[in-house]
Each structure stands twice: as structure tokens, then as C-alpha cells.
Design an enzyme around this catalytic site. Structure first.
Site, PDB file in Angstrom:
ATOM      1  N   GLU A  90      92.112  33.853 108.745  1.00  0.00           N
ATOM      2  CA  GLU A  90      93.343  33.686 107.824  1.00  0.00           C
ATOM      3  C   GLU A  90      93.898  34.095 108.959  1.00  0.00           C
ATOM      4  O   GLU A  90      95.712  33.470 108.161  1.00  0.00           O
ATOM      5  CB  GLU A  90      93.457  34.571 106.827  1.00  0.00           C
ATOM      6  N   HIS A 109      98.915  40.083 103.738  1.00  0.00           N
ATOM      7  CA  HIS A 109      97.910  39.476 102.633  1.00  0.00           C
ATOM      8  C   HIS A 109      96.641  40.620 102.549  1.00  0.00           C
ATOM      9  O   HIS A 109      96.240  41.762 103.420  1.00  0.00           O
ATOM     10  CB  HIS A 109      97.653  37.929 103.144  1.00  0.00           C
ATOM     11  N   HIS A 111      93.422  42.089  99.072  1.00  0.00           N
ATOM     12  CA  HIS A 111      91.576  41.915  98.618  1.00  0.00           C
ATOM     13  C   HIS A 111      92.445  42.452  97.254  1.00  0.00           C
ATOM     14  O   HIS A 111      91.156  43.279  96.805  1.00  0.00           O
ATOM     15  CB  HIS A 111      90.641  41.713  99.497  1.00  0.00           C
ATOM     16  N   TYR A 136     111.313  45.983  87.939  1.00  0.00           N
ATOM     17  CA  TYR A 136     111.062  45.940  89.850  1.00  0.00           C
ATOM     18  C   TYR A 136     110.344  44.985  89.842  1.00  0.00           C
ATOM     19  O   TYR A 136     110.057  44.725  91.527  1.00  0.00           O
ATOM     20  CB  TYR A 136     110.217  47.052  89.897  1.00  0.00           C
ATOM     21  N   HIS A 176      90.535  35.593  95.550  1.00  0.00           N
ATOM     22  CA  HIS A 176      91.187  35.465  96.826  1.00  0.00           C
ATOM     23  C   HIS A 176      91.726  36.988  96.275  1.00  0.00           C
ATOM     24  O   HIS A 176      91.342  37.361  96.595  1.00  0.00           O
ATOM     25  CB  HIS A 176      91.686  34.212  97.205  1.00  0.00           C
TER      26      HIS A 176
END
Length: 228
Positions: A90, A109, A111, A136, A176
Site C-alpha cells: 500500500e 493507515h 484497519h 476534538y 478497508h
């Protein structure tokens, strides 16, 4: 004069190497923290950060809880491997974020469970997935668009990410997981955690009447604390 020039170049190279080594350690420390707190699992998720001559990325198939600083992938700005293990498949997601957001210094990134759960719901607004439940969230995320689904490793996903990244430092990939860029590794991590916490709150509150921040309150927070 030539000797002085060489010495200055050597000193600059030494400072750059020291700075990169510290950044490698910081990436690995963050990976261990993320894994220990269940924000990722198995060999999922990847972390990257800019360095003086390119950028560092967690290798393909790596477990974020067991990263080796010396084996992190180092890439150039064409996405080519310079040193270290083979990069995450990725890597193109990270490169797309950097190329669209030159001021940002790091990308995370994951999951993460609650964020992924939100990404598969049918009733979410693809233009802005989560409501402004807290100040926030507004400060650290702002708005969160949903990027359409593409299979892992599909280069069309990079093109889709580019379409959003110029205006948003945080994205949610459908079915994803989230991608978040920040002004530093710590800032990207903080924003990612705020996103995951808000996704969890959103799921906990399903079926209940919710008092989200008003548009006026969102604007006031956003003006004082711009996200990204």
C-alpha cells in the site's frame, strides 16, 4: 577551503543520518504502541514519515508490534526502494498523500476495527462519514470523506485518494480502513486515534438521539484549530 567544505558536508550527512535514525526509532515505537492497544492486528496497517532524502515506510507483511528500525523501507519520491526490506503493497497510498499534501510529514493507515465497521455501513454520508460529536474530532479530523472501494493493491485506489487528499488530510477507505496524514508522526497518530474513538462513539450511539455540535460550533472550532 576545500577541506572546510568537505567537513561541512560530512557534518551535514552525520546530522541527517542521526535524524533519520531517531525517526526510525519513533516509527517503531509508534507501531508497538498501536499494536499493543489493539488499533491494528496481525500484519495489517502501515506507517510512513518523510526524511531528508525520501521517506520511510513499514515493510510488506510486517507486524507493527515487531518492527526493526534497520529494516524499514526507504523510498524515493518516485516510489522506488532505496534501502531496507520490500515496502508495503500500500505504499502508493502514502505516496499519493505526500504528493498531494506537501506540508504533511507523516501518514498512518490502519484497519482499526470501529473505523472499518463504519466504512461498511450503508447509511453513512460519503461526503462526510462521521458527525461532529466532539470538538476534538473537529480539531483533529474536520470532515471525513469515504473513498470508494478498490481491492488492496489496486492502483486505481491511488488515483481515488488523490481526488480527496488535496482537501482532506483524513480519509476513510470503503470496506478497508482510515488513512491520516499529519504535520508530524505524533500529529498523524493523534488524529488517527481521535478518528477511531469517534467511530466507536458513533457505533455505540446507534439508535439513540444524538446532540452533535451545531454548524456554528463546528465553524468556531475549525477557525480556531484548523485540522490537518
Amino acid at each position: 577551503m576545500l577541506a572546510l567544505g568537505r567537513r561541512r558536508l560530512q557534518d551535514a550527512a552525520a546530522r541527517s543520518a542521526m535524524k533519520e535514525n531517531l525517526l526510525r526509532d519513533e516509527i517503531c515505537e509508534l507501531g508497538r504502541s498501536i499494536f499493543a492497544r489493539g488499533l491494528t492486528h496481525g500484519s495489517t496497517g502501515n506507517i510512513s514519515a518523510r526524511c531528508d532524502e525520501g521517506w520511510l515506510l513499514t515493510p510488506t507483511g510486517s507486524n507493527l508490534g515487531r518492527l526493526d528500525p534497520a529494516r524499514l523501507s526507504k523510498l524515493d519520491w518516485q516510489g522506488r526502494l532505496v534501502s531496507g526490506d520490500a515496502p508495503s503493497k500500500e505504499s502508493f497510498l502514502h505516496l499519493a498523500m505526500y504528493q498531494e499534501r506537501e506540508r504533511n510529514q507523516a501518514v498512518v493507515h490502519l484497519h482499526a476495527t470501529h473505523s472499518v465497521a463504519v466504512s461498511v455501513l450503508e447509511e453513512i454520508d460519503p461526503a462526510d462519514v462521521l458527525p461532529p460529536l466532539t470538538a476534538y474530532y473537529v480539531m483533529r479530523i474536520g470532515s471525513l470523506p469515504l473513498v470508494p472501494y478498490y481491492a488492496p493493491g489496486d492502483l486505481q485506489l491511488a488515483a481515488a485518494v488523490r481526488g480527496f487528499a488535496g482537501k482532506h488530510h483524513a480519509l476513510l477507505l470503503a470496506n478497508h480502513g482510515p488513512v491520516v496524514a499529519g504535520s508530524s508522526l505524533a500529529a498523524a497518530a493523534d488524529a488517527m486515534e481521535e478518528l477511531e474513538a469517534t467511530a466507536r462513539l458513533y457505533l455505540l450511539l446507534q439508535g439513540r438521539r444524538v446532540r452533535a455540535l451545531t454548524p456554528e460550533q463546528v465553524d468556531a472550532v475549525g477557525r480556531r484549530y484548523p485540522a490537518g
